[in-house]
Motif scaffolding. Sequence first.
Motif, PDB file in Angstrom:
ATOM      1  N   ALA A   1       0.841  -1.161  -0.040  1.00  0.00           N
ATOM      2  CA  ALA A   1      -0.058   0.062   0.037  1.00  0.00           C
ATOM      3  C   ALA A   1       0.771   1.399  -0.112  1.00  0.00           C
ATOM      4  O   ALA A   1       0.426   2.403  -0.712  1.00  0.00           O
ATOM      5  CB  ALA A   1      -0.765   0.042   1.105  1.00  0.00           C
ATOM      6  N   ASP A   2       1.974   1.323   0.592  1.00  0.00           N
ATOM      7  CA  ASP A   2       2.769   2.405   0.685  1.00  0.00           C
ATOM      8  C   ASP A   2       3.576   2.693  -0.602  1.00  0.00           C
ATOM      9  O   ASP A   2       3.846   3.823  -1.017  1.00  0.00           O
ATOM     10  CB  ASP A   2       3.827   2.107   2.059  1.00  0.00           C
ATOM     11  N   ARG A   3       3.959   1.620  -1.107  1.00  0.00           N
ATOM     12  CA  ARG A   3       4.329   1.622  -2.769  1.00  0.00           C
ATOM     13  C   ARG A   3       3.564   2.132  -3.446  1.00  0.00           C
ATOM     14  O   ARG A   3       3.694   3.209  -4.383  1.00  0.00           O
ATOM     15  CB  ARG A   3       4.841   0.411  -3.315  1.00  0.00           C
ATOM     16  N   VAL A   4       1.929   1.950  -3.404  1.00  0.00           N
ATOM     17  CA  VAL A   4       1.268   2.705  -4.302  1.00  0.00           C
ATOM     18  C   VAL A   4       0.866   3.885  -3.986  1.00  0.00           C
ATOM     19  O   VAL A   4       0.847   4.828  -4.880  1.00  0.00           O
ATOM     20  CB  VAL A   4      -0.203   1.874  -3.891  1.00  0.00           C
ATOM     21  N   THR A   5       0.949   4.336  -2.423  1.00  0.00           N
ATOM     22  CA  THR A   5       1.099   5.897  -2.483  1.00  0.00           C
ATOM     23  C   THR A   5       2.097   6.530  -2.726  1.00  0.00           C
ATOM     24  O   THR A   5       1.950   7.640  -3.347  1.00  0.00           O
ATOM     25  CB  THR A   5       0.919   5.883  -0.682  1.00  0.00           C
ATOM     26  N   ALA A   6       3.273   6.047  -2.870  1.00  0.00           N
ATOM     27  CA  ALA A   6       4.576   6.801  -3.483  1.00  0.00           C
ATOM     28  C   ALA A   6       4.339   6.865  -4.965  1.00  0.00           C
ATOM     29  O   ALA A   6       4.930   7.767  -5.325  1.00  0.00           O
ATOM     30  CB  ALA A   6       5.614   6.040  -2.938  1.00  0.00           C
ATOM     31  N   ALA A   7       3.674   6.049  -5.730  1.00  0.00           N
ATOM     32  CA  ALA A   7       3.569   6.140  -6.941  1.00  0.00           C
ATOM     33  C   ALA A   7       2.724   7.213  -7.199  1.00  0.00           C
ATOM     34  O   ALA A   7       2.593   7.804  -8.612  1.00  0.00           O
ATOM     35  CB  ALA A   7       2.981   4.991  -7.615  1.00  0.00           C
ATOM     36  N   GLY A   8       1.962   7.935  -6.512  1.00  0.00           N
ATOM     37  CA  GLY A   8       1.170   9.104  -6.947  1.00  0.00           C
ATOM     38  C   GLY A   8      -0.291   8.673  -7.221  1.00  0.00           C
ATOM     39  O   GLY A   8      -0.526   7.407  -7.585  1.00  0.00           O
ATOM     40  N   GLY A   9      -1.177   9.434  -7.498  1.00  0.00           N
ATOM     41  CA  GLY A   9      -2.334   9.008  -8.338  1.00  0.00           C
ATOM     42  C   GLY A   9      -3.459   9.012  -7.078  1.00  0.00           C
ATOM     43  O   GLY A   9      -3.180   9.237  -6.028  1.00  0.00           O
ATOM     44  N   GLU A  10      -4.832   8.889  -7.438  1.00  0.00           N
ATOM     45  CA  GLU A  10      -5.896   8.976  -6.697  1.00  0.00           C
ATOM     46  C   GLU A  10      -5.846   7.842  -5.951  1.00  0.00           C
ATOM     47  O   GLU A  10      -5.722   6.570  -6.607  1.00  0.00           O
ATOM     48  CB  GLU A  10      -7.004   9.290  -7.493  1.00  0.00           C
ATOM     49  N   LEU A  11      -6.112   7.806  -4.622  1.00  0.00           N
ATOM     50  CA  LEU A  11      -6.124   6.441  -3.864  1.00  0.00           C
ATOM     51  C   LEU A  11      -7.601   6.070  -3.597  1.00  0.00           C
ATOM     52  O   LEU A  11      -8.253   6.766  -3.459  1.00  0.00           O
ATOM     53  CB  LEU A  11      -5.244   6.882  -2.279  1.00  0.00           C
ATOM     54  N   PRO A  12      -7.699   4.664  -3.377  1.00  0.00           N
ATOM     55  CA  PRO A  12      -9.274   4.249  -3.263  1.00  0.00           C
ATOM     56  C   PRO A  12      -9.555   4.756  -1.606  1.00  0.00           C
ATOM     57  O   PRO A  12      -8.506   5.106  -0.828  1.00  0.00           O
ATOM     58  CB  PRO A  12      -9.079   2.762  -3.150  1.00  0.00           C
ATOM     59  N   PRO A  13     -10.693   4.890  -1.326  1.00  0.00           N
ATOM     60  CA  PRO A  13     -11.379   5.365  -0.253  1.00  0.00           C
ATOM     61  C   PRO A  13     -10.866   4.847   1.178  1.00  0.00           C
ATOM     62  O   PRO A  13     -10.922   5.375   2.184  1.00  0.00           O
ATOM     63  CB  PRO A  13     -12.886   5.221  -0.074  1.00  0.00           C
ATOM     64  N   LEU A  14     -10.438   3.653   1.286  1.00  0.00           N
ATOM     65  CA  LEU A  14      -9.882   3.019   2.353  1.00  0.00           C
ATOM     66  C   LEU A  14      -8.294   2.488   2.469  1.00  0.00           C
ATOM     67  O   LEU A  14      -7.876   1.898   3.096  1.00  0.00           O
ATOM     68  CB  LEU A  14     -10.983   1.595   2.666  1.00  0.00           C
ATOM     69  N   HIS A  15      -7.821   3.286   1.697  1.00  0.00           N
ATOM     70  CA  HIS A  15      -6.137   3.073   1.284  1.00  0.00           C
ATOM     71  C   HIS A  15      -5.485   2.901   2.646  1.00  0.00           C
ATOM     72  O   HIS A  15      -5.417   3.720   3.352  1.00  0.00           O
ATOM     73  CB  HIS A  15      -5.756   3.797   0.375  1.00  0.00           C
ATOM     74  N   GLY A  16      -5.012   1.805   2.870  1.00  0.00           N
ATOM     75  CA  GLY A  16      -3.967   1.455   3.832  1.00  0.00           C
ATOM     76  C   GLY A  16      -4.729   1.255   5.245  1.00  0.00           C
ATOM     77  O   GLY A  16      -3.750   1.207   6.388  1.00  0.00           O
ATOM     78  N   LEU A  17      -6.326   1.224   5.452  1.00  0.00           N
ATOM     79  CA  LEU A  17      -6.649   0.993   6.796  1.00  0.00           C
ATOM     80  C   LEU A  17      -6.704  -0.295   7.133  1.00  0.00           C
ATOM     81  O   LEU A  17      -7.046  -1.351   6.474  1.00  0.00           O
ATOM     82  CB  LEU A  17      -8.209   1.464   6.606  1.00  0.00           C
TER      83      LEU A  17
END
Length: 468
Positions: free
Chosen positions: A60-76
Amino acid sequence: MSDLTVDSTARAMAAAIAAREISARELLELHLTRIGERNPELNALVSLDPERARAAAEEADRVTAAGGELPPLHGLPFAFKDTHDVAGWRTTFGSPLLADNVPETDELLVERVRAAGVTVLGRSNVPEFAAGSHTFNRVFGVTRNPVDPSRSAGGSSGGAACALATGMVPLADGSDMGGSLRNPASFCGVVGLRPSLGRVPEWPLYNQWETTSVGGPMARSVGDLALLLSVLAGPDPRAPQALGDPGGTFAPPLAPVPLTGLRVAVSRDLGGAFEVDDRVAAVVRSAAEAIESAGAQVEDAHPDLSLADDTFRTLRAWHLNAKLGETHRANPGALKETLAANIEAGEPLTGADIARAYAQRTSLSETMRRFFDREHGGYDVLVLPVSQVPPFPVEQEYPADINGRPQPDYLAWMRSAYFITVTGCPALSLPAGHTPEGLPVGIQVVAPHGADRRLLSIATTLEEVLRP
């Protein structure tokens, strides 16, 4: 790291991850620490897999670092109820018969929550096959109340409610036939929603036309509940009875509804339809007084739901026999006695019995439509007890008496919840107070079928009014 704690709102956690104020891995570690502190005593979460969760959080942190819109519960962090199939995760239904069951596919509710970006860390404990509103089973044992561990956490979503209340997870899913979202929410002091029929579609099901059980969200606040509902709700081609409103319809923020001019019906017991513990009745009465003081027009009123008991019991027995009858016959003595008795109660039912129950359910739906018809003097919401009793001793399977009056069986203390089940209306359990011993008590707020968004908006206002 940010100043977030495990007791922060889910909305704040998601926003902090999106703003890179905290990583998913850091947030997971906070929750794993709390789980280590509270779960050994309370037994809310089962089948925990911290290493798999850490790997998912790092992804999930790699997805965050890649930028772009995140899904609503990302990383919870999230723990699915142990009656929902989760691909690759042990799913036992609280039964020794399925102690080693690992599904290959996700069910629809799980699909949607996973797609919303959660980090799965385990499962929440349940009673055997989700039957009964006290969470215990022979696979994992009993779940205890977070306020008083000598008491029940309710059920069947008892593990979910307990984990929420103690900050082990920020959100939780559940399901509700006779009160399985609402009763544990009341017992643990959190919010639980049984949505309108069709609001949260389910798949796969052995019978897509059986509509006493629904999936739904649980949270520590109405706003967080709306966040999870926005993920769970919405049509799906595999669920033919799903309502058409897209999930985003329910996304926060919610606009609070002013109480001035709101017509609120309040009933202790639906006109003597069931016994209510005096301590629970006192909380309902105090909540009604607070709601009236805040500007609502509060009246002692209730719909006639006298058909509900026979309707629910008939459909429950029919459903359990159809779903679990073969399992029960093939494994005599393997199921707990109360569940076996309910399954066997479905065996002598005839087509005429089922037809009668559905005709009565149609009548109950019409009764509620008229009760909520504002153009003809109806009410905006109905308020009544969630549970007829406060949390009972954990050693009991169910309360045998209320106010010293014996109850006929293990379902009778849940009438305040299951009477609403067979109306098809959305019903929300909202924390409203405590008994003199400090045990949580919720009120049940019921709205017209399909009015889930308005119910949430009204509940947002009531949450502020009833906040200690």
